[in-house]
Design a protein around this motif. Structure first.
Motif, PDB file in Angstrom:
ATOM      1  N   PRO A  29     -61.273 -26.081  19.899  1.00 26.25           N
ATOM      2  CA  PRO A  29     -60.241 -25.732  20.875  1.00 26.25           C
ATOM      3  C   PRO A  29     -60.678 -26.041  22.304  1.00 26.25           C
ATOM      4  N   ALA A  30     -59.741 -26.580  23.083  1.00 28.74           N
ATOM      5  CA  ALA A  30     -60.027 -26.914  24.485  1.00 28.74           C
ATOM      6  C   ALA A  30     -59.773 -25.702  25.370  1.00 28.74           C
ATOM      7  N   SER A  31     -60.547 -25.629  26.443  1.00 33.64           N
ATOM      8  CA  SER A  31     -60.431 -24.542  27.405  1.00 33.64           C
ATOM      9  C   SER A  31     -60.106 -25.116  28.776  1.00 33.64           C
ATOM     10  N   LYS A  32     -59.342 -24.383  29.560  1.00 30.21           N
ATOM     11  CA  LYS A  32     -59.016 -24.799  30.925  1.00 30.21           C
ATOM     12  C   LYS A  32     -60.278 -24.674  31.773  1.00 30.21           C
ATOM     13  N   PHE A  77     -57.554 -19.305  18.260  1.00 31.94           N
ATOM     14  CA  PHE A  77     -58.543 -20.360  18.481  1.00 31.94           C
ATOM     15  C   PHE A  77     -59.725 -20.131  17.548  1.00 31.94           C
ATOM     16  N   PHE A  78     -59.913 -21.032  16.611  1.00 35.48           N
ATOM     17  CA  PHE A  78     -61.022 -20.951  15.670  1.00 35.48           C
ATOM     18  C   PHE A  78     -62.153 -21.811  16.222  1.00 35.48           C
ATOM     19  N   ARG A  79     -63.149 -21.167  16.801  1.00 34.84           N
ATOM     20  CA  ARG A  79     -64.243 -21.853  17.484  1.00 34.84           C
ATOM     21  C   ARG A  79     -65.359 -22.208  16.497  1.00 34.84           C
ATOM     22  N   PRO A  80     -66.070 -23.328  16.749  1.00 36.98           N
ATOM     23  CA  PRO A  80     -67.147 -23.747  15.847  1.00 36.98           C
ATOM     24  C   PRO A  80     -68.482 -23.079  16.143  1.00 36.98           C
ATOM     25  N   ASN A  81     -68.559 -22.330  17.245  1.00 41.13           N
ATOM     26  CA  ASN A  81     -69.829 -21.699  17.628  1.00 41.13           C
ATOM     27  C   ASN A  81     -69.555 -20.429  18.424  1.00 41.13           C
ATOM     28  N   ARG A  82     -70.611 -19.758  18.825  1.00 41.67           N
ATOM     29  CA  ARG A  82     -70.483 -18.488  19.545  1.00 41.67           C
ATOM     30  C   ARG A  82     -70.524 -18.658  21.066  1.00 41.67           C
ATOM     31  N   GLN A  83     -70.370 -19.877  21.540  1.00 43.76           N
ATOM     32  CA  GLN A  83     -70.373 -20.130  22.977  1.00 43.76           C
ATOM     33  C   GLN A  83     -69.347 -19.227  23.655  1.00 43.76           C
ATOM     34  N   GLU A 112     -47.301 -13.188  25.501  1.00 40.20           N
ATOM     35  CA  GLU A 112     -48.456 -14.059  25.291  1.00 40.20           C
ATOM     36  C   GLU A 112     -49.513 -13.293  24.515  1.00 40.20           C
ATOM     37  N   PHE A 113     -50.142 -14.001  23.561  1.00 41.42           N
ATOM     38  CA  PHE A 113     -51.164 -13.373  22.741  1.00 41.42           C
ATOM     39  C   PHE A 113     -52.217 -14.406  22.397  1.00 41.42           C
ATOM     40  N   GLY A 114     -53.470 -14.099  22.633  1.00 44.68           N
ATOM     41  CA  GLY A 114     -54.559 -15.016  22.318  1.00 44.68           C
ATOM     42  C   GLY A 114     -55.659 -14.328  21.536  1.00 44.68           C
ATOM     43  N   VAL A 115     -56.167 -15.009  20.525  1.00 44.24           N
ATOM     44  CA  VAL A 115     -57.237 -14.487  19.678  1.00 44.24           C
ATOM     45  C   VAL A 115     -58.283 -15.578  19.506  1.00 44.24           C
ATOM     46  N   VAL A 116     -59.548 -15.195  19.545  1.00 44.82           N
ATOM     47  CA  VAL A 116     -60.631 -16.140  19.291  1.00 44.82           C
ATOM     48  C   VAL A 116     -61.337 -15.706  18.013  1.00 44.82           C
ATOM     49  N   GLU A 117     -61.486 -16.652  17.102  1.00 46.03           N
ATOM     50  CA  GLU A 117     -62.172 -16.414  15.831  1.00 46.03           C
ATOM     51  C   GLU A 117     -63.302 -17.430  15.684  1.00 46.03           C
ATOM     52  N   LEU A 118     -64.235 -17.156  14.795  1.00 42.92           N
ATOM     53  CA  LEU A 118     -65.331 -18.075  14.503  1.00 42.92           C
ATOM     54  C   LEU A 118     -65.060 -18.753  13.152  1.00 42.92           C
ATOM     55  N   ASP A 119     -65.075 -20.076  13.152  1.00 42.08           N
ATOM     56  CA  ASP A 119     -64.967 -20.849  11.913  1.00 42.08           C
ATOM     57  C   ASP A 119     -65.806 -22.112  12.109  1.00 42.08           C
ATOM     58  N   VAL A 120     -67.058 -22.039  11.758  1.00 42.90           N
ATOM     59  CA  VAL A 120     -68.013 -23.122  11.981  1.00 42.90           C
ATOM     60  C   VAL A 120     -67.600 -24.391  11.251  1.00 42.90           C
ATOM     61  N   GLU A 121     -67.069 -24.257  10.046  1.00 50.34           N
ATOM     62  CA  GLU A 121     -66.752 -25.420   9.216  1.00 50.34           C
ATOM     63  C   GLU A 121     -65.391 -26.042   9.508  1.00 50.34           C
ATOM     64  N   PRO A 123     -63.077 -25.800  12.758  1.00 51.07           N
ATOM     65  CA  PRO A 123     -62.515 -25.381  14.047  1.00 51.07           C
ATOM     66  C   PRO A 123     -61.102 -25.950  14.225  1.00 51.07           C
ATOM     67  N   ARG A 124     -60.223 -25.144  14.845  1.00 56.44           N
ATOM     68  CA  ARG A 124     -58.838 -25.554  15.014  1.00 56.44           C
ATOM     69  C   ARG A 124     -58.146 -24.582  15.965  1.00 56.44           C
ATOM     70  N   THR A 125     -56.932 -24.943  16.335  1.00 57.66           N
ATOM     71  CA  THR A 125     -56.105 -24.079  17.170  1.00 57.66           C
ATOM     72  C   THR A 125     -54.755 -23.926  16.501  1.00 57.66           C
ATOM     73  N   LEU A 126     -54.346 -22.696  16.284  1.00 54.53           N
ATOM     74  CA  LEU A 126     -53.037 -22.375  15.727  1.00 54.53           C
ATOM     75  C   LEU A 126     -52.157 -21.914  16.890  1.00 54.53           C
ATOM     76  N   ILE A 127     -51.052 -22.623  17.107  1.00 48.71           N
ATOM     77  CA  ILE A 127     -50.148 -22.315  18.217  1.00 48.71           C
ATOM     78  C   ILE A 127     -48.793 -21.917  17.640  1.00 48.71           C
ATOM     79  N   VAL A 128     -48.262 -20.800  18.119  1.00 47.94           N
ATOM     80  CA  VAL A 128     -46.942 -20.325  17.727  1.00 47.94           C
ATOM     81  C   VAL A 128     -46.112 -20.175  18.994  1.00 47.94           C
TER      82      VAL A 128
END
Length: 152
Positions: A29-32, A77-83, A112-121, A123-128
């Motif tokens: 996922p990209a960040s501003k 936002f399913f992030r690949p690491n704990r950054q 507006e609602f945002g959630v960050v999850e960890l998924d190392v294998e 990574p993706r962004t789900l937008i509704v």
């Protein structure tokens, strides 16, 4: 699993509203990014501009014209690491990328609602994106709507 999460997210953002769009973007996922300053002006980095453009193109596949009126936006936002990345910067990236594509202006987003999850294998962004009913009516932004995009 992502489709069920999207359905639940839409029902939380806009209870009773059945119109919503789900978009799944593969990859980190990209960040501003923070604005940069130099030469007496403010600018975005090339990487930030490229990421925003890519998200915009992904949104274009789901929206023929920008929605008018109130909009609800939910992102997982399913992030690949704990950054450490702020959730609001991840959501702001999507808000800015959707301007003129999914909505006329991100001021229309009244839920507006945002959630960050960890998924190392995977990574993706789900937008509704959903219509949103609110006592704060954003229909007045219709006058600022850009000209319709040409289709090729």
């Amino acid at each position: 699993m992502d489709q069920e999460r999207a359905r639940l997210l839409a029902s939380v953002l806009a209870p009773g509203v059945s119109e919503y769009v789900v978009l799944l973007m593969e990859g980190d996922p990209a960040s501003k990014a923070r604005p940069r300053f130099g030469g007496g002006r403010t600018y975005k980095t090339a990487a930030d501009t490229a990421a925003e453009t890519a998200t915009g193109w992904a949104l274009r596949r789901s929206f023929r014209q920008p929605w008018t009126g109130n909009v609800g936006l939910g992102c997982v936002f399913f992030r690949p690491n704990r950054q450490r990345i702020d959730t609001d910067n991840l959501v702001k990236h999507v808000c800015d990328a959707g301007n003129g594509i999914a909505w006329v202006d991100d001021a229309q987003i009244t839920a507006e609602f945002g959630v960050v999850e960890l998924d190392v294998e995977h990574p993706r962004t789900l937008i509704v994106v959903t219509r949103h009913v609110s006592s704060l009516d954003r229909s007045d932004l219709v006058g600022t709507m850009p000209r319709p995009r040409r289709t090729r």
